[in-house]
Scaffold this motif. Structure first.
Motif, mmCIF file in Angstrom:
data_model
loop_
_atom_site.group_PDB
_atom_site.id
_atom_site.type_symbol
_atom_site.label_atom_id
_atom_site.label_comp_id
_atom_site.label_asym_id
_atom_site.label_seq_id
_atom_site.Cartn_x
_atom_site.Cartn_y
_atom_site.Cartn_z
ATOM 1 N N LEU A 1 0.830 -1.206 0.000
ATOM 2 C CA LEU A 1 0.000 0.000 0.000
ATOM 3 C C LEU A 1 0.861 1.252 0.000
ATOM 4 C CD1 LEU A 1 -2.804 -1.012 2.531
ATOM 5 C CD2 LEU A 1 -3.013 -0.786 0.044
ATOM 6 N N GLY A 2 1.962 1.226 0.749
ATOM 7 C CA GLY A 2 2.859 2.378 0.768
ATOM 8 C C GLY A 2 3.443 2.656 -0.599
ATOM 9 N N ARG A 3 3.835 1.611 -1.321
ATOM 10 C CA ARG A 3 4.383 1.783 -2.671
ATOM 11 C C ARG A 3 3.337 2.370 -3.622
ATOM 12 N NH1 ARG A 3 9.790 1.898 -2.329
ATOM 13 N NH2 ARG A 3 10.722 -0.065 -1.644
ATOM 14 N N LEU A 4 2.121 1.853 -3.558
ATOM 15 C CA LEU A 4 1.066 2.348 -4.444
ATOM 16 C C LEU A 4 0.720 3.801 -4.136
ATOM 17 C CD1 LEU A 4 -1.261 -0.792 -4.456
ATOM 18 C CD2 LEU A 4 0.159 0.020 -6.349
ATOM 19 N N ALA A 5 0.691 4.159 -2.853
ATOM 20 C CA ALA A 5 0.366 5.534 -2.469
ATOM 21 C C ALA A 5 1.441 6.511 -2.926
ATOM 22 C CB ALA A 5 0.180 5.627 -0.956
ATOM 23 N N GLU A 6 2.700 6.043 -3.033
ATOM 24 C CA GLU A 6 3.779 6.915 -3.515
ATOM 25 C C GLU A 6 3.542 7.355 -4.954
ATOM 26 O OE1 GLU A 6 7.836 5.581 -1.220
ATOM 27 O OE2 GLU A 6 7.164 4.353 -2.897
ATOM 28 N N GLU A 7 2.872 6.518 -5.735
ATOM 29 C CA GLU A 7 2.743 6.754 -7.173
ATOM 30 C C GLU A 7 1.541 7.606 -7.549
ATOM 31 O OE1 GLU A 7 4.803 2.534 -8.566
ATOM 32 O OE2 GLU A 7 2.721 2.933 -9.050
ATOM 33 N N ASP A 8 0.562 7.721 -6.677
ATOM 34 C CA ASP A 8 -0.692 8.388 -7.033
ATOM 35 C C ASP A 8 -1.117 9.332 -5.909
ATOM 36 O OD1 ASP A 8 -3.296 9.141 -7.648
ATOM 37 O OD2 ASP A 8 -3.839 7.184 -8.456
ATOM 38 N N PRO A 9 -1.082 10.653 -6.140
ATOM 39 C CA PRO A 9 -1.443 11.594 -5.074
ATOM 40 C C PRO A 9 -2.908 11.547 -4.675
ATOM 41 C CG PRO A 9 -1.101 12.750 -7.155
ATOM 42 C CD PRO A 9 -0.665 11.336 -7.374
ATOM 43 N N CYS A 10 -3.742 10.830 -5.437
ATOM 44 C CA CYS A 10 -5.159 10.713 -5.083
ATOM 45 C C CYS A 10 -5.496 9.340 -4.503
ATOM 46 C CB CYS A 10 -6.043 11.003 -6.298
ATOM 47 S SG CYS A 10 -6.026 12.732 -6.797
ATOM 48 N N PHE A 11 -4.477 8.584 -4.152
ATOM 49 C CA PHE A 11 -4.680 7.299 -3.479
ATOM 50 C C PHE A 11 -4.117 7.425 -2.074
ATOM 51 C CE2 PHE A 11 -3.155 2.956 -2.386
ATOM 52 C CZ PHE A 11 -4.384 2.310 -2.381
ATOM 53 N N ARG A 12 -4.975 7.256 -1.074
ATOM 54 C CA ARG A 12 -4.562 7.459 0.316
ATOM 55 C C ARG A 12 -4.773 6.185 1.119
ATOM 56 N NH1 ARG A 12 -5.876 13.139 0.775
ATOM 57 N NH2 ARG A 12 -4.952 14.053 -1.119
ATOM 58 N N VAL A 13 -3.930 6.018 2.113
ATOM 59 C CA VAL A 13 -4.031 4.880 3.030
ATOM 60 C C VAL A 13 -4.198 5.428 4.439
ATOM 61 C CG1 VAL A 13 -2.953 2.774 3.882
ATOM 62 C CG2 VAL A 13 -2.540 3.509 1.526
ATOM 63 N N GLU A 14 -5.245 4.971 5.136
ATOM 64 C CA GLU A 14 -5.511 5.417 6.502
ATOM 65 C C GLU A 14 -5.498 4.213 7.435
ATOM 66 O OE1 GLU A 14 -9.353 7.197 6.276
ATOM 67 O OE2 GLU A 14 -8.734 8.776 4.887
ATOM 68 N N HIS A 15 -4.941 4.419 8.618
ATOM 69 C CA HIS A 15 -4.942 3.368 9.635
ATOM 70 C C HIS A 15 -5.729 3.879 10.838
ATOM 71 C CE1 HIS A 15 -1.971 1.079 7.379
ATOM 72 N NE2 HIS A 15 -1.263 2.183 7.256
ATOM 73 N N HIS A 16 -6.861 3.256 11.127
ATOM 74 C CA HIS A 16 -7.710 3.652 12.247
ATOM 75 C C HIS A 16 -7.411 2.751 13.438
ATOM 76 C CE1 HIS A 16 -10.733 5.269 9.028
ATOM 77 N NE2 HIS A 16 -9.663 6.045 9.182
ATOM 78 N N LYS A 17 -6.645 3.290 14.374
ATOM 79 C CA LYS A 17 -6.195 2.487 15.517
ATOM 80 C C LYS A 17 -7.369 2.001 16.359
ATOM 81 C CE LYS A 17 -1.704 4.786 15.930
ATOM 82 N NZ LYS A 17 -0.836 5.627 16.807
ATOM 83 N N GLU A 18 -8.351 2.926 16.581
ATOM 84 C CA GLU A 18 -9.428 2.551 17.488
ATOM 85 C C GLU A 18 -10.275 1.409 16.945
ATOM 86 O OE1 GLU A 18 -11.079 5.745 14.782
ATOM 87 O OE2 GLU A 18 -9.205 5.337 15.817
#
Length: 683
Positions: free
Chosen positions: A412-429
């Motif tokens: 996911l980190g690699r894919l997010a690097e390539e596209d500024p409109c692709f975001r990854v969120e981590h919801h701890k709760e």
């Protein structure tokens, strides 16, 4: 091999091909490379043999997903071309290329006319103050009404849109009407078109206008015509219209000649919006002898080359073995290899001067929008970011196979690097990973890539909607934190006030404590407690925004007061105040544009109305299509892709952009608050 020996900034042209899907950008890209002698045979989208659509998904789907770069050297002019995706689902990589060019050529399908993507790309290029050209493609196709299309373009984008060449012999050839005034064309008069565009160009430049009036057009030098033409483009007084058939090659060499003779070079385009620190504008100078400043506008994670950072040089010269810094990093990296791109092909070069587009490989710290420089004097410089749509579609996911959590995170980190409109969120709760993109298709493509490139498969389900919380009134809150456990105790008491700010204003923290009733070293702890509550929410578990917190009183104990006590007191005093300040839940409202067949308009507008949508208007397109513009709560559009497909027989398409947040209806707020109560009670 150094393929750029002798190139100067004045001889470089940077052009992005943009526009609606199926306008023929990739075919035109191929035709230009073929005409420029870069490739021996022109590939086709249908066969998957183009220089730009090299990804397996692009080949199987028959359209571009990413941007692709190649260059042409013709008559001493080095032309960097960027082919971009036309689908609105992939606007991130498309818009990011606008940070690297002086000119955007918006390609228009002669048969379909002005489409959604035509308008959007013209708007975005205009916002960036880039030179714009309208390229009418497919001029030889049956059903193309070129004269009517020129009129429509002038009606839509202004009378500054003027043909710089005209088609002849039924679209089999194209005749220049800027440097020539004689010849037969399919419509209009070449002489009249010539006079109209020359008059438009020379009247903007006073010295050229004076020379023109005194001595006539024949006495104007090519340099004078270039300077006046370029000034018109830069100032928005001219949007040239040119004609091509990428399929047959008609007009392609004329386009290259236009680029060579008239388009702005990197020393002439509008100064890019570089900032020093937060908001102080600075000017970069395309001088090859000054300090290096380059902007990374594209990242590619290549399975063979590794991580590739593609950049535009704005100032200075980058050579092999140059030591460069990334942003404000204190540690430099060495440029081991410098590349020029031609689709998937990487050709090594010795240096890159201002205006050049080049790439470096295997620098893990490099990232999208990074500034590369060779002096700490430029540590705080950055290019004002391109405005891209905020991704609103979401999918929660987890790996299908146990033990792949780390592999999933890396992919996911690699894919997010390539596209500024692709975001990854981590919801701890919630222990939930959510990906967000511009559409269901966008996310589907990303999941396919993750499986193909990184071997990670996932299970997905709808995520929580990105609600927010805020307050509608002012209130005061108080909490005394006191704990005694045999040894040293904990003590902190806080009085604070909350008040609403304008929507989108964010958060303000004000220290109004007087008389030292709370020592200054404990104020950051109070703010930390408040920010913890901002993240976790007060009534429904969503982040709180758009309010001001003022701490005005409190107490401390010289022995028992500690940071942890004031963190707790600040958090609970804040929640006490918010509970009295008429807290409300906000929901994201999105701008929806739906393109549909006219026969489906009743079903689609009725369906939107049932989703609490407000219809804002409609536009008619050629070919019996309508675009419906509306605003709707994002929460109501969870199943919209399948619904629209059913209503339109698969012919409908749509896009979303975040518009604003507004309060949810009372029943919805009550439902959200009740659903959160068990979570609070467990805590």
């Amino acid at each position: 091999m150094n393929i750029q020996t002798g190139t100067h900034t004045e001889n470089i042209r940077n052009i992005a091909l943009a526009g609606h899907s199926s306008s023929g950008k990739t075919t035109l890209f191929e035709a230009l490379l073929h005409a420029g002698g870069v490739i021996q045979a022109q590939g086709t989208v249908e066969r998957g043999t183009t220089q730009s659509d090299t990804d397996p998904q692009e080949k199987s789907r028959g359209h571009s997903i990413d941007s692709a770069i190649a260059s042409i050297d013709v008559n001493g002019c080095h032309i960097n071309l960027i082919d971009t995706a036309g689908y609105a689902d992939f606007r991130g990589p498309t818009l990011s290329t606008f940070a690297a060019v002086e000119t955007v050529a918006v390609v228009v399908n002669a048969c379909n006319g002005i489409e959604y993507g035509t308008r959007r790309m013209m708007e975005r290029a205009g916002e960036r103050r880039l030179a714009r050209i309208l390229v009418i493609n497919k001029i030889d196709f049956e059903g193309a009404s070129l004269s009517a299309l020129v009129d429509a373009l002038r009606d839509e984008f202004g009378t500054q849109c003027l043909p710089v060449n005209l088609p002849g012999q039924g679209g089999k050839l194209v005749r220049d009407c800027f440097f020539h005034s004689e010849g037969q064309t399919d419509f209009s008069s070449l002489a009249e078109a010539h006079q109209r565009i020359v008059d438009q160009v020379v009247e903007i430049n006073e010295s050229v206008m004076g020379h023109y009036l005194d001595s006539g057009e024949d006495d104007l030098s090519p340099q004078e015509l270039h300077d006046a033409f370029e000034q018109c483009l830069r100032e928005g007084h001219l949007i040239p219209i040119c004609f091509v058939s990428a399929r047959t090659g008609a007009g392609v060499k004329e386009f290259l000649e236009l680029a060579e003779r008239l388009l702005p070079n990197p020393a002439e385009g509008n100064s890019p919006p570089f900032l020093n620190g937060e908001d102080e504008a600075i000017t970069v100078n395309p001088d090859p002898e000054q300090h290096v400043i380059a902007d990374v506008f594209k990242i590619v994670n290549d399975p063979f080359v590794g991580k590739l950072g593609i950049f535009r040089v704005w100032q200075g010269t980058i050579r092999k073995d140059t030591q460069l810094y990334i942003d404000d990093s204190k540690k430099a990296f060495k440029v081991g290899h410098l590349f020029r791109l031609r689709g998937k092909t990487h050709e090594e070069i010795e240096h890159a001067i201002p205006g050049d587009i080049a790439a470096i490989a295997k620098v893990e710290e490099i990232h999208f929008d990074a500034v590369l420089h060779d002096s700490h004097d430029e540590d705080r410089i950055h290019l004002a970011p391109i405005s891209v749509p905020q991704p609103m579609f979401g999918l929660a996911l987890e790996p299908k196979h146990k033990g792949q959590e780390q592999k999933l995170s890396q992919a996911l980190g690699r894919l997010a690097e390539e596209d500024p409109c692709f975001r990854v969120e981590h919801h701890k709760e919630l222990n939930e990973t959510v990906i967000r993109g511009l559409s269901d298709l966008h996310l589907k493509i990303m999941l396919e890539r993750m499986k193909e490139r990184y071997g990670v498969e996932v299970n997905t389900h709808p995520p929580r909607i990105a609600y927010r919380e805020t307050i509608a009134g002012r209130a005061e809150g108080h909490h005394r934190h006191k704990k005694q456990t045999g040894g040293a105790g904990q003590f902190g008491e806080v009085f604070l006030r909350v008040e609403p700010l304008d929507r989108g204003a964010g958060f303000e923290f004000i220290d109004a404590v007087k008389g030292g009733v709370i020592p200054g070293q404990f104020l950051p702890a109070i703010e930390k407690g408040v920010r913890q509550a901002l993240e976790s929410g007060a009534i429904a578990g969503y982040p709180i925004q758009d309010l001001r917190v003022t701490v005005y009183d409190g107490k401390y104990h010289p022995v028992d007061s500690k940071e942890v006590a004031f963190v707790s007191a600040g958090k609970k005093a804040f929640l006490d105040a918010v509970g009295k300040a008429r807290p409300i839940v906000l929901e994201p409202i999105v701008d929806v544009e739906v393109a549909i067949p006219e026969a489906s308009v009743g079903d689609v507008t009725g369906g939107l109305a049932g989703k609490r949508a407000r219809i804002m208007g409609t536009d008619s397109l050629r070919g019996g299509e309508l675009v419906i513009k509306a605003q709707a709560p994002l929460a109501e559009l969870t199943d919209y892709p399948s619904e629209l497909k059913a209503m339109t027989g698969g012919r409908g398409r749509y896009s979303l952009d975040l518009s604003h947040y507004e309060p949810v209806p009372s029943p919805v707020q009550k439902q959200l608050a009740e659903a959160w109560k068990p979570h609070v009670e467990e805590d």
